[in-house]
Design an enzyme around this catalytic site. Structure first.
Site, PDB file in Angstrom:
ATOM      1  N   GLU A 296      58.069 -25.538  29.475  1.00  0.00           N
ATOM      2  CA  GLU A 296      58.611 -24.620  30.614  1.00  0.00           C
ATOM      3  C   GLU A 296      58.097 -23.131  30.489  1.00  0.00           C
ATOM      4  O   GLU A 296      58.284 -22.493  29.518  1.00  0.00           O
ATOM      5  CB  GLU A 296      60.065 -24.444  30.891  1.00  0.00           C
ATOM      6  CG  GLU A 296      60.555 -23.692  32.127  1.00  0.00           C
ATOM      7  CD  GLU A 296      62.047 -23.671  32.109  1.00  0.00           C
ATOM      8  OE1 GLU A 296      62.585 -23.175  33.176  1.00  0.00           O
ATOM      9  OE2 GLU A 296      62.875 -23.811  30.955  1.00  0.00           O
TER      10      GLU A 296
ATOM     11  N   GLU B 103      69.667 -20.870  35.805  1.00  0.00           N
ATOM     12  CA  GLU B 103      70.466 -19.787  36.115  1.00  0.00           C
ATOM     13  C   GLU B 103      70.223 -19.250  37.792  1.00  0.00           C
ATOM     14  O   GLU B 103      71.175 -19.312  38.375  1.00  0.00           O
ATOM     15  CB  GLU B 103      70.562 -18.749  35.186  1.00  0.00           C
ATOM     16  CG  GLU B 103      70.776 -19.164  33.888  1.00  0.00           C
ATOM     17  CD  GLU B 103      70.064 -19.693  32.981  1.00  0.00           C
ATOM     18  OE1 GLU B 103      70.163 -19.793  31.849  1.00  0.00           O
ATOM     19  OE2 GLU B 103      68.797 -20.029  33.580  1.00  0.00           O
ATOM     20  N   TYR B 104      68.974 -18.915  37.909  1.00  0.00           N
ATOM     21  CA  TYR B 104      68.552 -18.548  39.151  1.00  0.00           C
ATOM     22  C   TYR B 104      69.030 -19.415  40.423  1.00  0.00           C
ATOM     23  O   TYR B 104      69.491 -19.093  41.482  1.00  0.00           O
ATOM     24  CB  TYR B 104      67.182 -18.222  39.246  1.00  0.00           C
ATOM     25  CG  TYR B 104      66.476 -16.860  38.762  1.00  0.00           C
ATOM     26  CD1 TYR B 104      67.119 -15.672  39.239  1.00  0.00           C
ATOM     27  CD2 TYR B 104      65.745 -16.769  37.726  1.00  0.00           C
ATOM     28  CE1 TYR B 104      66.796 -14.452  38.746  1.00  0.00           C
ATOM     29  CE2 TYR B 104      65.449 -15.556  37.239  1.00  0.00           C
ATOM     30  CZ  TYR B 104      66.045 -14.475  37.762  1.00  0.00           C
ATOM     31  OH  TYR B 104      65.683 -13.276  37.279  1.00  0.00           O
ATOM     32  N   GLU B 105      68.745 -20.698  40.026  1.00  0.00           N
ATOM     33  CA  GLU B 105      68.678 -21.797  41.074  1.00  0.00           C
ATOM     34  C   GLU B 105      70.401 -21.838  41.548  1.00  0.00           C
ATOM     35  O   GLU B 105      70.650 -22.194  42.729  1.00  0.00           O
ATOM     36  CB  GLU B 105      68.369 -23.128  40.610  1.00  0.00           C
ATOM     37  CG  GLU B 105      68.244 -24.156  41.470  1.00  0.00           C
ATOM     38  CD  GLU B 105      67.417 -25.276  41.041  1.00  0.00           C
ATOM     39  OE1 GLU B 105      67.503 -26.619  41.474  1.00  0.00           O
ATOM     40  OE2 GLU B 105      67.088 -25.189  39.683  1.00  0.00           O
TER      41      GLU B 105
ATOM     42  N   LYS C 148      52.362  -9.119  46.797  1.00  0.00           N
ATOM     43  CA  LYS C 148      51.363  -8.354  47.468  1.00  0.00           C
ATOM     44  C   LYS C 148      50.055  -9.241  47.350  1.00  0.00           C
ATOM     45  O   LYS C 148      49.817  -9.712  46.409  1.00  0.00           O
ATOM     46  CB  LYS C 148      51.206  -7.065  46.653  1.00  0.00           C
ATOM     47  CG  LYS C 148      52.490  -6.204  46.905  1.00  0.00           C
ATOM     48  CD  LYS C 148      52.022  -4.683  46.247  1.00  0.00           C
ATOM     49  CE  LYS C 148      53.172  -3.677  46.458  1.00  0.00           C
ATOM     50  NZ  LYS C 148      52.913  -2.524  45.757  1.00  0.00           N
TER      51      LYS C 148
ATOM     52  N   ASP D 280      57.543 -15.437  39.003  1.00  0.00           N
ATOM     53  CA  ASP D 280      57.356 -14.245  39.757  1.00  0.00           C
ATOM     54  C   ASP D 280      56.406 -14.324  40.946  1.00  0.00           C
ATOM     55  O   ASP D 280      55.425 -14.946  40.704  1.00  0.00           O
ATOM     56  CB  ASP D 280      56.772 -13.227  38.838  1.00  0.00           C
ATOM     57  CG  ASP D 280      56.770 -11.696  39.228  1.00  0.00           C
ATOM     58  OD1 ASP D 280      56.889 -11.585  40.818  1.00  0.00           O
ATOM     59  OD2 ASP D 280      56.968 -10.816  38.434  1.00  0.00           O
TER      60      ASP D 280
END
Length: 210
Positions: A44, A193-195, A122, A118
């Protein structure tokens, strides 16, 4: 997002150094020597606080897992969770990776997970995105012939970019959805965790498997 410095950082990292590979380049082509079994090896890249990696390791005890994370305060959380769960088939690398081929030999990995990387929104930073075409080519080099790259992201722009890079390189898409947890793939998913945070807010999760 910059993470707040954890209290007693160095002491806590030192106490868990048995999970850390401090000179990962030395194990290129010989990662199985690190683990207790000779099972398939999965990576990962950007493992965050470790929820996904720990879930995979617990569900696949005959396989081995490596998590790479550059932020020390985030890595510390992953180390502490791994230790608390007494996981033996995970090791961690503390670094930001420039070229995955510096760490792994041709065909050494069975799978690579890119979870909520990430997005570098830009346009001038496109080459920093972990799904930039040159990176995808390098991942393929260190994967077994039947190995996979799995990408999950909440960022629709990054997902569009990823699909464009896949098409540009002529890579085969094995699975794809723009709403993972409403799809047929949802039942087998181990979340990050983000998910969990994004799902609770009603945000769709994009997913593609190469």
């Amino acid at each position: 997002m910059r993470q707040r410095k954890a209290k007693n950082m160095e002491e806590r990292l030192t106490a868990l150094k048995h999970y850390l590979i401090e000179t990962p380049g030395e194990y290129k082509g010989d990662w199985h020597s690190v683990f207790e079994n000779k099972g398939p090896l999965y990576l990962e890249l950007g493992c965050g606080k470790g929820q996904f990696l720990i879930g995979q390791a617990q569900a696949n005890t005959d396989a081995n897992f490596i998590g790479i994370e550059g932020q020390d305060s985030v890595l510390l959380r992953a180390l502490e969770k791994t230790d608390a769960a007494e996981i033996v088939n995970i090791r961690f690398i503390h670094m930001f990776v420039r070229d995955i081929r510096d760490l792994f030999g041709d065909g050494e990995l069975s799978g690579i997970y890119l979870n909520f990387s990430d997005p570098w929104p830009k346009a001038r930073h496109a080459k920093r995105r972990l799904t930039y075409g040159e990176y995808l080519v390098r991942y393929k080099q260190v994967l077994r012939e039947d190995g996979f790259i799995a990408v999950k992201t909440d960022n629709d722009g990054l997902f569009d970019f990823t699909l464009e890079e896949i098409e540009r390189l002529g890579l085969e898409i094995k699975e794809m959805t723009r709403d993972l947890h409403s799809s047929d793939y949802a039942a087998r998913e181990i979340t990050t965790e983000y998910e969990d945070k994004f799902r609770s807010a009603g945000k769709n999760i994009n997913y593609v498997l190469l």
